[in-house]
Design a protein around this motif. Structure first.
Motif, short mmCIF file in Angstrom:
data_model
loop_
_atom_site.label_atom_id
_atom_site.label_comp_id
_atom_site.label_asym_id
_atom_site.label_seq_id
_atom_site.Cartn_x
_atom_site.Cartn_y
_atom_site.Cartn_z
N VAL A 187 60.19 -11.17 -34.41
CA VAL A 187 60.70 -11.12 -32.78
C VAL A 187 60.49 -10.90 -31.54
O VAL A 187 60.59 -11.17 -30.27
N ARG A 188 60.17 -9.52 -31.93
CA ARG A 188 60.72 -8.77 -31.00
C ARG A 188 59.26 -8.75 -30.20
O ARG A 188 59.95 -8.91 -28.33
N ARG A 189 58.46 -8.70 -29.77
CA ARG A 189 56.62 -9.21 -29.33
C ARG A 189 57.36 -10.77 -28.96
O ARG A 189 56.23 -10.63 -27.45
N ALA A 190 58.00 -11.84 -29.51
CA ALA A 190 58.18 -13.35 -28.88
C ALA A 190 58.88 -12.97 -27.97
O ALA A 190 58.47 -13.48 -27.14
N LEU A 191 60.04 -12.06 -27.82
CA LEU A 191 61.03 -12.32 -26.37
C LEU A 191 59.62 -11.81 -25.46
O LEU A 191 60.28 -11.61 -24.44
N SER A 192 59.09 -10.57 -25.60
CA SER A 192 58.65 -9.66 -24.98
C SER A 192 57.56 -10.62 -24.36
O SER A 192 57.88 -11.04 -22.66
N MET B 176 69.41 -13.75 -31.22
CA MET B 176 68.52 -13.69 -32.54
C MET B 176 68.71 -11.68 -32.82
O MET B 176 69.11 -11.44 -34.05
N LEU B 177 68.06 -11.59 -32.04
CA LEU B 177 67.81 -9.82 -32.66
C LEU B 177 69.48 -9.14 -32.17
O LEU B 177 70.08 -8.34 -32.02
N GLN B 178 70.28 -10.03 -31.70
CA GLN B 178 72.27 -9.00 -31.21
C GLN B 178 71.85 -7.40 -30.75
O GLN B 178 72.38 -6.81 -31.60
N GLY B 179 70.95 -7.61 -30.01
CA GLY B 179 70.65 -6.24 -29.39
C GLY B 179 69.94 -5.54 -30.31
O GLY B 179 69.77 -3.47 -29.83
N LYS B 180 69.75 -5.25 -31.57
CA LYS B 180 69.56 -4.53 -32.35
C LYS B 180 67.72 -4.55 -31.80
O LYS B 180 66.90 -5.32 -31.66
N ASP B 181 67.68 -3.53 -32.33
CA ASP B 181 65.68 -3.58 -32.50
C ASP B 181 64.90 -3.91 -30.94
O ASP B 181 63.71 -4.12 -30.63
N VAL C 35 64.15 -16.93 -23.62
CA VAL C 35 64.32 -15.38 -23.85
C VAL C 35 66.27 -14.89 -24.06
O VAL C 35 66.35 -14.41 -24.98
N LYS C 36 67.24 -15.76 -23.91
CA LYS C 36 68.17 -15.84 -24.12
C LYS C 36 68.29 -16.32 -25.68
O LYS C 36 69.41 -15.29 -26.91
N TRP C 37 67.39 -16.71 -26.50
CA TRP C 37 67.22 -17.61 -27.62
C TRP C 37 67.16 -15.87 -28.32
O TRP C 37 67.86 -16.07 -29.74
N TYR C 38 66.02 -15.68 -28.44
CA TYR C 38 65.74 -14.52 -28.57
C TYR C 38 66.09 -13.40 -28.88
O TYR C 38 65.95 -13.03 -29.78
#
Length: 552
Positions: free
Chosen positions: A222-227, A252-257, A246-249
């Protein structure tokens, strides 16, 4: 608008299913030349029309220059006023008509009419998708590197031109449409690399990033998808989905990682086809064949089959490929001239025939039997086209049928008609049984000839690479050798199906694969292949007079 008309009219000529047979694709080779000729003729016609417009434009410039030189007094002259009004009414209508008289529609209609009469077919969207999926199938089966494949390299050999960034992107998009994010990720990464060296780029970076980001998300990154989606929002601020994604990802991460190095890309292949022996099947296709069982190693051999009156004059060479169950290769049992006739008889039927049953009628795209209804239907896991040829269609078919009876020793009166198949792009047939299993109660019911006791498979061409017939559970692979026929029994001597005969046709990597097969049925074999006196008894050779009767 002209481009739209051109595409729409050409789309009307499109025929799906061309990718399922190389024979159809070979007919298509002249189509690109035709397209070039069409464009050249259209340009010539348009040039004449534009020359007329240019002449009117020059006249307008000349007359306007004269009017401006005279000044406002020009229209005080009634003749000049009349001519000015005429130029801006009736003469302008001529200009309008010339401008609107784009000959594309009429021109292409004539071409369309000619193409309908022609044998050349144009591919459709299904063909484009099918061709792309074929590349992915070949990539997996033969472990081909994505970058090499996109650069026209197979097995270290340059076999084709490079794909552009857009070509590569389309392969990735075809994978995406199949929900195959494993391949989509690989091909979109290569497409992204390719456009860095293109000027201008053949596909927008923003298009690639969206597919790439979603594929990474599907793979759990998910982090790379967000990037990547943030970059998409930056380079394409008006993109309809970027900001929302961007908001969806982020949610999904909820501030983690959210900080630190991005996780590595780990691409995981997930199979959706339900083929449990996939790895073994693909290894056999690549020629990674396990060693022959020790007990058979010194028993495999060749011999001359002479157990029929005709065969005493013209014996047939037999190569034993394996025992338990028996599989043999009959050598040089169909000539090049016979192959030529069979292909000529089958080719038109591959292109034009409608789907019907195997009682002597014809098929178009290859079909398989529905185990519940017994009906024939299009097969998504078999990429080929086939036709059934009756014995009385041509003397060659009748002669081949007689020869099958000679070398197999099995009665042919209840066999199915000779089926001819031409495999398409990455043409293959996934693991299957030729015989009907107990749960397939309606299979062959209309034929009333019992189950398929044996299979004869003629190799009518020899692909440059790939196209092997493999028996997954036996670790046996037979690569096509032109003019030869592979033979095996589908049923045991007691009439039960032999589950070890589950087999597959590997994808054709390079070249053309033509085969013809004969499915031999139980009825009529009561004396040619009787039940054994002991349970589990089976043949160790073909022919009553084999010199190897005492072998294993």
């Amino acid at each position: 608008m002209r481009a739209v008309v051109l595409v729409c009219l050409l789309a009307g000529l499109a025929h799906a299913d061309l990718f399922t047979a190389i024979a159809d694709l070979q007919h298509m080779l002249g189509a690109e030349k035709d397209v070039t000729s069409v464009i050249d003729q259209y340009i010539a016609a348009e040039r004449d029309r534009l020359d007329d417009l240019r002449r009117y434009a020059h006249e307008y410039v000349h007359r306007n220059a004269h009017a401006e030189a005279v000044g406002p007094e020009f229209v005080t002259n009634p003749i000049n006023a009349y001519l000015l009004i005429k130029r801006l009414t009736s003469e302008w209508k001529k200009v309008e008509n010339i401008m609107l008289n784009n000959k594309a529609t009429t021109f292409l209609k004539n071409i369309t009419d000619n193409r309908v009469k022609s044998e050349v077919k144009f591919p459709g969207e299904e063909d484009l998708s099918g061709a792309a999926i074929a590349l992915l199938r070949l990539q997996d089966t033969y472990k081909l590197d994505t970058l090499d494949l996109s650069n026209g390299i197979i097995g270290g050999e340059k076999v084709s031109n490079k794909l552009s960034g857009h070509d590569t992107f389309e392969v990735g998009r075809a994978a995406y449409n199949q929900k195959d994010y494993y391949h989509c990720l690989m091909w979109m990464q290569v497409a992204l690399n390719k456009i860095e060296n293109e000027s201008p780029a053949t596909v927008e970076e923003s298009e690639i990033l969206e597919y790439l980001a979603y594929s990474l998300y599907q793979q759990g990154n998910v982090r790379r998808a967000l990037s990547l989606t943030k970059r998409l929002a930056k380079i394409a601020p008006n993109h309809p989905r970027a900001k929302g994604n961007v908001k969806w990802y982020e949610d999904m991460l909820q501030g983690k990682d959210m900080v630190g190095d991005l996780p590595p890309i780990v691409n995981k292949r997930v199979e959706f086809d339900g083929i449990v022996e996939r790895d073994a099947y693909e290894a056999l296709c690549r020629g990674e064949i396990p060693p022959v069982e020790k007990k058979w190693k010194n028993k495999l051999r060749c011999y001359l089959k002479r157990d029929k009156p005709f065969l005493k004059i013209a014996p047939i060479k037999v190569e034993i490929l394996r025992f338990d169950p028996l599989a043999v290769l009959f050598k040089n049992v169909i000539s090049d001239s016979e192959i030529k006739v069979i292909k000529e008889l089958a080719s038109p039927k591959l292109e034009r025939a409608t789907v019907k049953a195997p009682d002597g009628t014809l098929l178009k795209r290859a079909t398989v039997q529905n185990s519940k209804t017994g009906e024939l239907e299009h097969a998504t896991y078999r990429i080929s086209k086939s036709a059934w040829l009756k014995g009385d269609l041509h003397p060659v078919i009748e002669r081949v049928n007689r020869r099958i009876e000679d070398f197999t020793g099995l009665y042919q009166g209840t066999s199915e008609e000779l089926q001819v198949a031409n495999y398409g792009l990455g043409g293959h047939y996934d693991p299957h049984f030729d015989f009907a299993r107990k749960e397939e109660k309606n299979a062959f019911k209309t034929l009333n000839t019992g189950n398929r006791i044996a299979t004869v498979l003629f190799y009518m061409s020899q692909p440059e690479r790939g196209g092997a017939t493999v028996f997954n559970h036996l670790g046996t692979a037979v690569f096509p050798s032109k003019n030869d026929a592979l033979f095996w029994y589908n049923l045991r001597r007691d009439g039960e199906g032999d589950l070890r005969t589950r087999h597959a046709a590997c994808p054709v990597l390079l070249g053309v694969k033509w085969v013809s097969n004969k499915w031999i049925h139980e009825r009529g074999q009561e004396f040619t292949r009787p039940c054994g006196l002991e349970e589990g008894v089976q043949e160790n050779f073909i022919g009553d007079l084999s010199p190897y009767v005492n072998d294993p």
